[in-house]
Design a protein around this motif. Structure first.
Motif, PDB file in Angstrom:
ATOM      1  N   TYR A  53       0.847  -1.189   0.000  1.00 19.77           N
ATOM      2  CA  TYR A  53       0.000   0.000   0.000  1.00 19.77           C
ATOM      3  C   TYR A  53       0.889   1.247   0.000  1.00 19.77           C
ATOM      4  CZ  TYR A  53      -3.547  -3.352   1.349  1.00 19.77           C
ATOM      5  OH  TYR A  53      -4.388  -4.421   1.386  1.00 19.77           O
ATOM      6  N   THR A  54       0.632   2.194  -0.919  1.00 13.06           N
ATOM      7  CA  THR A  54       1.390   3.463  -1.009  1.00 13.06           C
ATOM      8  C   THR A  54       0.442   4.639  -0.817  1.00 13.06           C
ATOM      9  OG1 THR A  54       1.085   3.500  -3.396  1.00 13.06           O
ATOM     10  CG2 THR A  54       3.095   2.465  -2.566  1.00 13.06           C
ATOM     11  N   GLU A  55       0.959   5.702  -0.293  1.00 13.30           N
ATOM     12  CA  GLU A  55       0.154   6.902  -0.094  1.00 13.30           C
ATOM     13  C   GLU A  55      -0.037   7.631  -1.428  1.00 13.30           C
ATOM     14  OE1 GLU A  55       1.906   9.327   2.854  1.00 13.30           O
ATOM     15  OE2 GLU A  55       1.654   7.852   4.465  1.00 13.30           O
ATOM     16  N   LEU A  56      -1.221   8.154  -1.570  1.00  8.15           N
ATOM     17  CA  LEU A  56      -1.527   8.929  -2.763  1.00  8.15           C
ATOM     18  C   LEU A  56      -1.060  10.372  -2.521  1.00  8.15           C
ATOM     19  CD1 LEU A  56      -2.850   9.065  -5.556  1.00  8.15           C
ATOM     20  CD2 LEU A  56      -4.992   9.636  -4.416  1.00  8.15           C
ATOM     21  N   GLY A 101      -1.565  15.014 -12.207  1.00  6.83           N
ATOM     22  CA  GLY A 101      -0.291  15.408 -12.772  1.00  6.83           C
ATOM     23  C   GLY A 101       0.428  14.260 -13.404  1.00  6.83           C
ATOM     24  N   PRO A 102       1.455  14.504 -14.183  1.00  7.11           N
ATOM     25  CA  PRO A 102       2.206  13.435 -14.856  1.00  7.11           C
ATOM     26  C   PRO A 102       2.938  12.550 -13.879  1.00  7.11           C
ATOM     27  CG  PRO A 102       3.295  15.553 -15.122  1.00  7.11           C
ATOM     28  CD  PRO A 102       1.966  15.862 -14.511  1.00  7.11           C
ATOM     29  N   ASN A 103       3.379  13.072 -12.774  1.00  9.66           N
ATOM     30  CA  ASN A 103       4.074  12.232 -11.785  1.00  9.66           C
ATOM     31  C   ASN A 103       3.134  11.203 -11.172  1.00  9.66           C
ATOM     32  OD1 ASN A 103       6.422  13.648 -12.215  1.00  9.66           O
ATOM     33  ND2 ASN A 103       6.012  15.132 -10.563  1.00  9.66           N
ATOM     34  N   ALA A 104       1.881  11.620 -10.835  1.00 11.12           N
ATOM     35  CA  ALA A 104       0.907  10.695 -10.242  1.00 11.12           C
ATOM     36  C   ALA A 104       0.556   9.586 -11.223  1.00 11.12           C
ATOM     37  CB  ALA A 104      -0.359  11.458  -9.821  1.00 11.12           C
ATOM     38  N   LEU A 105       0.392   9.980 -12.526  1.00  8.52           N
ATOM     39  CA  LEU A 105       0.062   8.954 -13.525  1.00  8.52           C
ATOM     40  C   LEU A 105       1.193   7.941 -13.661  1.00  8.52           C
ATOM     41  CD1 LEU A 105      -1.618  11.061 -16.369  1.00  8.52           C
ATOM     42  CD2 LEU A 105      -2.687   9.339 -14.940  1.00  8.52           C
ATOM     43  N   LYS A 106       2.415   8.408 -13.656  1.00  9.38           N
ATOM     44  CA  LYS A 106       3.550   7.493 -13.757  1.00  9.38           C
ATOM     45  C   LYS A 106       3.592   6.541 -12.563  1.00  9.38           C
ATOM     46  CE  LYS A 106       6.562  10.446 -16.534  1.00  9.38           C
ATOM     47  NZ  LYS A 106       7.804  11.256 -16.540  1.00  9.38           N
ATOM     48  N   MET A 107       3.298   7.075 -11.375  1.00  6.17           N
ATOM     49  CA  MET A 107       3.312   6.219 -10.177  1.00  6.17           C
ATOM     50  C   MET A 107       2.233   5.137 -10.262  1.00  6.17           C
ATOM     51  SD  MET A 107       3.904   9.112  -7.262  1.00  6.17           S
ATOM     52  CE  MET A 107       3.604   7.946  -5.961  1.00  6.17           C
ATOM     53  N   VAL A 108       1.025   5.517 -10.714  1.00  2.97           N
ATOM     54  CA  VAL A 108      -0.072   4.537 -10.823  1.00  2.97           C
ATOM     55  C   VAL A 108       0.265   3.474 -11.851  1.00  2.97           C
ATOM     56  CG1 VAL A 108      -2.480   4.224 -11.483  1.00  2.97           C
ATOM     57  CG2 VAL A 108      -1.818   6.152 -10.031  1.00  2.97           C
TER      58      VAL A 108
END
Length: 389
Positions: free
Chosen positions: A191-194, A225-232
């Motif tokens: 589990y990772t924090e959003l 943002g692009p960073n959140a999409l990359k993380m998902v």
């Protein structure tokens, strides 16, 4: 033609009469002489030879009775062993065959008054297995010959060896199952924090089926943002790769385990046996020889004798009977009740009846004991299962 002529009608009639069995009441065991009528027996009793035999017998009557009893017992048992072996047979059948011999020892010269007393004595002395039925007394010869005992011991040793092999196979299968279950442990999810860079941005979720479609849709409409999409995307890829690797390992292990189980089941299915009786199962009596009192009535198997014979106890009356397996049939209970497998690959296992297929005369059960507990078995024949008491 003279009176003493060999071919005279009287001489021929006398020879014909002397060949067959005569009445027992006109037989003298001491002199071993059979008289043809009452007058002849009376004349014999008054003769000097008979009186002499009576004087000899009066000195020690017990010795003569013991001698006749021993001769009668030996001849009777020899006929039973030679003619019927170790089969279960009615005592009257053996006795009728024994007395058909003209020179046999008569029972009224022995210590036993009736055939029933003699049968009971054989049971007490351990010479025969005896049991009383509504049709009379049945006897079964006990063969104590050293060669026969050695042969029986060899058969028991072989049976024990087969059972040991089955136990070893069951333990091996159980170990394989445990080994297979160890590889099925799923990886714990991470589990990772959003996190988001701008708190004013709105977070949207697309709950469509399939991770790939949701990612595609979110790439077009999402305001993340692009960073959140990359993380998902990275998290989804890691999950998919871990899941695919876990599935491939599981498939490999499952295929090896299934192969072992299938080979073992094939081996067991080919070893069907011609006997199926087991203790504590419910059976139905199908023979009409015992009368309407027992026909189509249910009973519980209390003891199995020589694989093919069973001592059963009637459910309604409580009577005990000894019957062959050909006079019995299995009982199929209602779904949800316990049954025992009597033949085939799952012989000796208990199970729960799930459903019945009346068109194919078969049933579906779930194994409830042993290393195969929980296995679902389909198309098992009616005669291979029976209700548990």
């Amino acid at each position: 033609m003279g009176k003493s002529d060999f071919l005279s009608p009287k001489a021929i009639a006398n020879r014909i009469k002397s060949k067959g069995l005569q009445k027992l009441r006109w037989y003298c065991q001491m002199c071993q002489k059979q008289c043809r009528d009452e007058n002849g027996f009376k004349c014999h009793c008054m003769s000097e030879s008979h009186q002499r035999q009576l004087l000899l017998a009066s000195e020690n009557p017990q010795q003569f009775m013991d001698y006749f009893s021993e001769e009668f017992r030996n001849d009777f048992l020899e006929l039973l062993r030679r003619r019927f072996g170790t089969k279960r047979v009615h005592n009257n059948i053996v006795y009728n065959e024994y007395i058909s011999h003209r020179e046999h020892i008569h029972m009224n010269a022995t210590q036993w008054e009736t055939l029933t007393d003699f049968t009971k004595w054989l049971g007490r002395e351990g010479l025969c297995k005896v049991d009383e039925t509504p049709k009379g007394w049945y006897i079964q010869y006990i063969d104590r010959d050293p060669e026969t005992i050695r042969r029986q011991q060899e058969q028991e040793r072989k049976k024990k060896q087969d059972l040991d092999d089955e136990e070893k196979t069951a333990k091996f299968i159980e170990q394989q199952v445990r080994r297979g279950l160890k590889g099925k442990e799923l990886e714990k999810p991470v589990y990772t924090e959003l996190s988001r860079e701008n708190e004013e941005e709105k977070v949207t979720f697309n709950l469509n089926k399939g991770a790939s479609t949701s990612i595609a849709a979110s790439s077009k409409t999402s305001v993340l943002g692009p960073n959140a999409l990359k993380m998902v995307e990275g998290a989804v890829k890691r999950k998919e790769s871990a899941h695919s690797s876990g599935q491939s390992k599981e498939k490999k292990k499952k295929s090896a385990l299934d192969e072992i189980m299938e080979l073992e089941e094939e081996k067991k299915r080919t070893s069907r046996r011609d006997y199926w009786l087991q203790p504590e199962i419910v059976v139905k009596i199908v023979t009409k020889k015992l009368g309407e009192k027992y026909h189509k009535k249910k009973a519980v198997v209390k003891e199995v004798i020589d694989k093919y014979t069973a001592v059963v106890k009637m459910i309604d009356s409580g009577d005990k009977l000894k019957l062959d397996q050909t006079h019995l049939e299995t009982v199929i209970p209602a779904p949800g009740k316990k049954v025992m497998v009597l033949n085939g690959g799952y012989r000796g296992n208990e199970g729960i009846l799930e459903s019945i297929n009346e068109k194919r005369f078969s049933a579906t059960i779930i194994i409830d004991s042993g290393p195969l507990k929980g296995r679902r078995v389909e198309d098992i024949q009616y005669e291979d299962i029976s209700k548990l008491a």
